[in-house]
Design a protein around this motif. Structure first.
Motif, PDB file in Angstrom:
ATOM      1  N   ILE A 120      52.107   8.949  86.436  1.00  0.00           N
ATOM      2  CA  ILE A 120      53.402   9.623  86.446  1.00  0.00           C
ATOM      3  C   ILE A 120      54.511   8.723  86.978  1.00  0.00           C
ATOM      4  O   ILE A 120      55.588   8.609  86.369  1.00  0.00           O
ATOM      5  CB  ILE A 120      53.320  10.926  87.258  1.00  0.00           C
ATOM      6  CG1 ILE A 120      52.423  11.931  86.513  1.00  0.00           C
ATOM      7  CG2 ILE A 120      54.705  11.513  87.495  1.00  0.00           C
ATOM      8  CD1 ILE A 120      52.192  13.220  87.259  1.00  0.00           C
ATOM      9  N   ALA A 121      54.278   8.079  88.102  1.00  0.00           N
ATOM     10  CA  ALA A 121      55.340   7.268  88.702  1.00  0.00           C
ATOM     11  C   ALA A 121      55.704   6.077  87.814  1.00  0.00           C
ATOM     12  O   ALA A 121      56.877   5.872  87.481  1.00  0.00           O
ATOM     13  CB  ALA A 121      54.913   6.796  90.089  1.00  0.00           C
ATOM     14  N   TYR A 122      54.708   5.292  87.415  1.00  0.00           N
ATOM     15  CA  TYR A 122      54.988   4.145  86.558  1.00  0.00           C
ATOM     16  C   TYR A 122      55.431   4.593  85.164  1.00  0.00           C
ATOM     17  O   TYR A 122      56.303   3.967  84.547  1.00  0.00           O
ATOM     18  CB  TYR A 122      53.762   3.247  86.442  1.00  0.00           C
ATOM     19  CG  TYR A 122      53.553   2.307  87.604  1.00  0.00           C
ATOM     20  CD1 TYR A 122      54.218   1.088  87.676  1.00  0.00           C
ATOM     21  CD2 TYR A 122      52.677   2.630  88.629  1.00  0.00           C
ATOM     22  CE1 TYR A 122      54.010   0.218  88.734  1.00  0.00           C
ATOM     23  CE2 TYR A 122      52.458   1.777  89.692  1.00  0.00           C
ATOM     24  CZ  TYR A 122      53.133   0.563  89.755  1.00  0.00           C
ATOM     25  OH  TYR A 122      52.942  -0.292  90.806  1.00  0.00           O
ATOM     26  N   SER A 125      59.046   5.513  85.266  1.00  0.00           N
ATOM     27  CA  SER A 125      59.929   4.355  85.401  1.00  0.00           C
ATOM     28  C   SER A 125      59.988   3.520  84.129  1.00  0.00           C
ATOM     29  O   SER A 125      61.065   3.072  83.720  1.00  0.00           O
ATOM     30  CB  SER A 125      59.475   3.484  86.584  1.00  0.00           C
ATOM     31  OG  SER A 125      59.678   4.169  87.802  1.00  0.00           O
ATOM     32  N   LEU A 126      58.839   3.301  83.493  1.00  0.00           N
ATOM     33  CA  LEU A 126      58.838   2.470  82.294  1.00  0.00           C
ATOM     34  C   LEU A 126      59.622   3.139  81.165  1.00  0.00           C
ATOM     35  O   LEU A 126      60.472   2.508  80.519  1.00  0.00           O
ATOM     36  CB  LEU A 126      57.411   2.182  81.845  1.00  0.00           C
ATOM     37  CG  LEU A 126      57.272   1.308  80.592  1.00  0.00           C
ATOM     38  CD1 LEU A 126      57.963  -0.030  80.768  1.00  0.00           C
ATOM     39  CD2 LEU A 126      55.791   1.108  80.234  1.00  0.00           C
ATOM     40  N   MET A 127      59.369   4.425  80.914  1.00  0.00           N
ATOM     41  CA  MET A 127      60.078   5.087  79.829  1.00  0.00           C
ATOM     42  C   MET A 127      61.561   5.242  80.158  1.00  0.00           C
ATOM     43  O   MET A 127      62.428   5.061  79.284  1.00  0.00           O
ATOM     44  CB  MET A 127      59.448   6.447  79.525  1.00  0.00           C
ATOM     45  CG  MET A 127      60.046   7.108  78.287  1.00  0.00           C
ATOM     46  SD  MET A 127      59.166   8.604  77.767  1.00  0.00           S
ATOM     47  CE  MET A 127      57.775   7.887  76.906  1.00  0.00           C
ATOM     48  N   ALA A 128      61.876   5.565  81.413  1.00  0.00           N
ATOM     49  CA  ALA A 128      63.273   5.751  81.802  1.00  0.00           C
ATOM     50  C   ALA A 128      64.068   4.455  81.680  1.00  0.00           C
ATOM     51  O   ALA A 128      65.159   4.433  81.092  1.00  0.00           O
ATOM     52  CB  ALA A 128      63.354   6.284  83.229  1.00  0.00           C
ATOM     53  N   LEU A 129      63.536   3.380  82.234  1.00  0.00           N
ATOM     54  CA  LEU A 129      64.300   2.132  82.292  1.00  0.00           C
ATOM     55  C   LEU A 129      64.281   1.362  80.981  1.00  0.00           C
ATOM     56  O   LEU A 129      65.296   0.786  80.579  1.00  0.00           O
ATOM     57  CB  LEU A 129      63.763   1.249  83.421  1.00  0.00           C
ATOM     58  CG  LEU A 129      63.944   1.811  84.834  1.00  0.00           C
ATOM     59  CD1 LEU A 129      63.274   0.899  85.854  1.00  0.00           C
ATOM     60  CD2 LEU A 129      65.422   1.987  85.165  1.00  0.00           C
ATOM     61  N   ASP A 130      63.154   1.342  80.313  1.00  0.00           N
ATOM     62  CA  ASP A 130      63.018   0.540  79.100  1.00  0.00           C
ATOM     63  C   ASP A 130      63.453   1.325  77.858  1.00  0.00           C
ATOM     64  O   ASP A 130      64.391   0.947  77.158  1.00  0.00           O
ATOM     65  CB  ASP A 130      61.576   0.070  78.965  1.00  0.00           C
ATOM     66  CG  ASP A 130      61.389  -0.968  77.862  1.00  0.00           C
ATOM     67  OD1 ASP A 130      62.382  -1.619  77.480  1.00  0.00           O
ATOM     68  OD2 ASP A 130      60.249  -1.142  77.394  1.00  0.00           O
ATOM     69  N   THR A 131      62.806   2.441  77.610  1.00  0.00           N
ATOM     70  CA  THR A 131      63.058   3.197  76.382  1.00  0.00           C
ATOM     71  C   THR A 131      64.432   3.871  76.386  1.00  0.00           C
ATOM     72  O   THR A 131      65.163   3.824  75.388  1.00  0.00           O
ATOM     73  CB  THR A 131      61.968   4.266  76.187  1.00  0.00           C
ATOM     74  OG1 THR A 131      60.691   3.650  76.233  1.00  0.00           O
ATOM     75  CG2 THR A 131      62.133   4.985  74.857  1.00  0.00           C
ATOM     76  N   LEU A 142      70.118  -0.295  90.439  1.00  0.00           N
ATOM     77  CA  LEU A 142      70.088   0.319  91.764  1.00  0.00           C
ATOM     78  C   LEU A 142      69.010   1.392  91.780  1.00  0.00           C
ATOM     79  O   LEU A 142      69.021   2.302  90.948  1.00  0.00           O
ATOM     80  CB  LEU A 142      71.447   0.944  92.098  1.00  0.00           C
ATOM     81  CG  LEU A 142      71.478   1.847  93.344  1.00  0.00           C
ATOM     82  CD1 LEU A 142      71.123   1.067  94.610  1.00  0.00           C
ATOM     83  CD2 LEU A 142      72.848   2.518  93.477  1.00  0.00           C
ATOM     84  N   VAL A 143      68.078   1.286  92.729  1.00  0.00           N
ATOM     85  CA  VAL A 143      67.006   2.266  92.882  1.00  0.00           C
ATOM     86  C   VAL A 143      67.160   2.942  94.233  1.00  0.00           C
ATOM     87  O   VAL A 143      67.116   2.277  95.278  1.00  0.00           O
ATOM     88  CB  VAL A 143      65.615   1.601  92.799  1.00  0.00           C
ATOM     89  CG1 VAL A 143      64.520   2.656  92.967  1.00  0.00           C
ATOM     90  CG2 VAL A 143      65.445   0.860  91.477  1.00  0.00           C
ATOM     91  N   LEU A 152      59.410   3.094  94.051  1.00  0.00           N
ATOM     92  CA  LEU A 152      58.759   1.794  94.186  1.00  0.00           C
ATOM     93  C   LEU A 152      58.345   1.246  92.828  1.00  0.00           C
ATOM     94  O   LEU A 152      58.439   0.034  92.579  1.00  0.00           O
ATOM     95  CB  LEU A 152      57.546   1.924  95.110  1.00  0.00           C
ATOM     96  CG  LEU A 152      56.963   0.623  95.648  1.00  0.00           C
ATOM     97  CD1 LEU A 152      57.979  -0.139  96.489  1.00  0.00           C
ATOM     98  CD2 LEU A 152      55.722   0.920  96.500  1.00  0.00           C
ATOM     99  N   THR A 153      57.919   2.121  91.938  1.00  0.00           N
ATOM    100  CA  THR A 153      57.550   1.650  90.600  1.00  0.00           C
ATOM    101  C   THR A 153      58.773   1.202  89.817  1.00  0.00           C
ATOM    102  O   THR A 153      58.692   0.294  88.992  1.00  0.00           O
ATOM    103  CB  THR A 153      56.808   2.750  89.809  1.00  0.00           C
ATOM    104  OG1 THR A 153      57.690   3.842  89.547  1.00  0.00           O
ATOM    105  CG2 THR A 153      55.587   3.234  90.554  1.00  0.00           C
ATOM    106  N   ALA A 154      59.923   1.837  90.065  1.00  0.00           N
ATOM    107  CA  ALA A 154      61.151   1.419  89.392  1.00  0.00           C
ATOM    108  C   ALA A 154      61.554   0.013  89.823  1.00  0.00           C
ATOM    109  O   ALA A 154      62.052  -0.772  89.017  1.00  0.00           O
ATOM    110  CB  ALA A 154      62.277   2.410  89.673  1.00  0.00           C
TER     111      ALA A 154
END
Length: 320
Positions: A120-122, A125-131, A142-143, A152-154
């Protein structure tokens, strides 16, 4: 078998003995080894989460274990396979029934605890930031809540994507954890977040897990054309977004709930999880587990989340 049961939204959960579930034709049974805890579990227990099941229920959104039974309509998964499960509930049961689309095979070299902690955490972050936010190399990310489960995963994903990462957290110890994950700049929660970020050139992408005044400060420190992701509201206040400021600065606020994709695009979730588990096997990401406790101490483990005394993930082991 043992399970962590919630029978009231006003009372803590308790460990109970119940019958092992049967296996339907379109289900598989997993002997759960490890379960990752999330802030959403606390909301679910209070009855305030968007996907809270009817009482009684067993929380535990993400887990990992071994397949012990497979329904006759399922192919591609067999008994003894090691699997990560994004089931949305029932992760705190020693045995649980899941659907095949909720399951991802665990590659060699990844432990059950890591597989339970990475989803869930990673995945968020991956879908939010990349996709969604399309974070680019050289941009500033900024996190907020940067030492927490998703924050932390972001930090880690942001560095993998080539960004300069500013980490915001509540103490020197938590900032040290974010720095170890790759953060370039550290800002303590006691500082003026807006002023510090603006002095650093502003943020191109904001990943906010806190809400309230922290969101407002981050919003005002975002560069024109920036993208903001309201990931959670651990501070307790859901921010109101001024549309006039969005208009003037050409900002984009992206609503995103990773679990929601399981309902309308589960194949995207599985693709993300396969990528993350592969990265974990290759050592590109390293899930930070600050506490690993037995099932009998689940209430104490949840208190760590509630009181913000954990960093990264808290994991429950289902078997001694």
């Amino acid at each position: 078998m043992l399970t962590f049961s919630i029978v009231s939204h006003e009372q803590p959960g308790s460990v109970k003995e119940i019958d092992r579930p049967g296996c339907g034709d379109d289900q598989l049974i997993v002997e759960v080894k490890s379960c990752g805890l999330n802030f959403a579990d606390l909301l679910m227990m209070k009855g305030t989460y968007q996907d809270t099941p009817a009482l009684p229920f067993t929380p535990g959104l993400e887990c990992a274990g071994k397949v012990v039974d497979v329904g006759r309509n399922i192919s591609g998964i067999k008994i003894a396979d090691r699997v990560a499960v994004f089931g949305g509930r029932d992760g705190l049961s020693q045995y649980a029934a899941f659907k095949p689309e909720q399951v991802t095979l665990i590659p060699d070299g990844v432990t059950y605890a890591q597989a339970a902690a990475v989803q869930i955490a990673y995945g968020t972050s991956l879908m939010a930031l990349d996709t969604l936010a399309r974070l680019q190399p050289g941009e500033t990310l900024l996190v907020t809540g940067a030492a927490g489960g998703v924050g932390l995963t972001a930090v880690e994903i942001g560095k993998l994507l080539g960004a300069r990462v500013i980490a915001h957290a509540r103490s020197a110890d938590k900032l040290a954890v974010a720095e170890a994950a790759g953060a370039d700049v550290l800002i303590d929660a006691s500082e003026d977040l807006r002023a510090r970020v603006k002095a650093l050139g502003g943020a191109d992408v904001v990943y906010d897990a806190i809400g309230g005044d922290v969101w407002e400060a981050a919003f005002r420190a975002t560069n024109p054309g920036g993208r903001l992701l309201p990931i959670g509201f651990a501070g307790g206040t859901v921010p109101q977004i001024p549309a006039n400021h969005m208009l003037v600065k050409n900002l984009t606020v992206i609503g995103f709930y990773f679990g929601g994709y399981m309902k309308f695009a589960p194949e995207q979730v599985q693709a993300v999880l396969r990528k993350l588990l592969g990265w974990c096997a290759e050592g590109k990401i390293k899930p930070h587990i600050s506490h690993q406790l037995p099932l009998a101490q689940t209430n104490e483990a949840l208190e760590l989340l509630r009181d913000r005394k954990s960093t990264g993930k808290v994991v429950i082991d289902l078997w001694d």
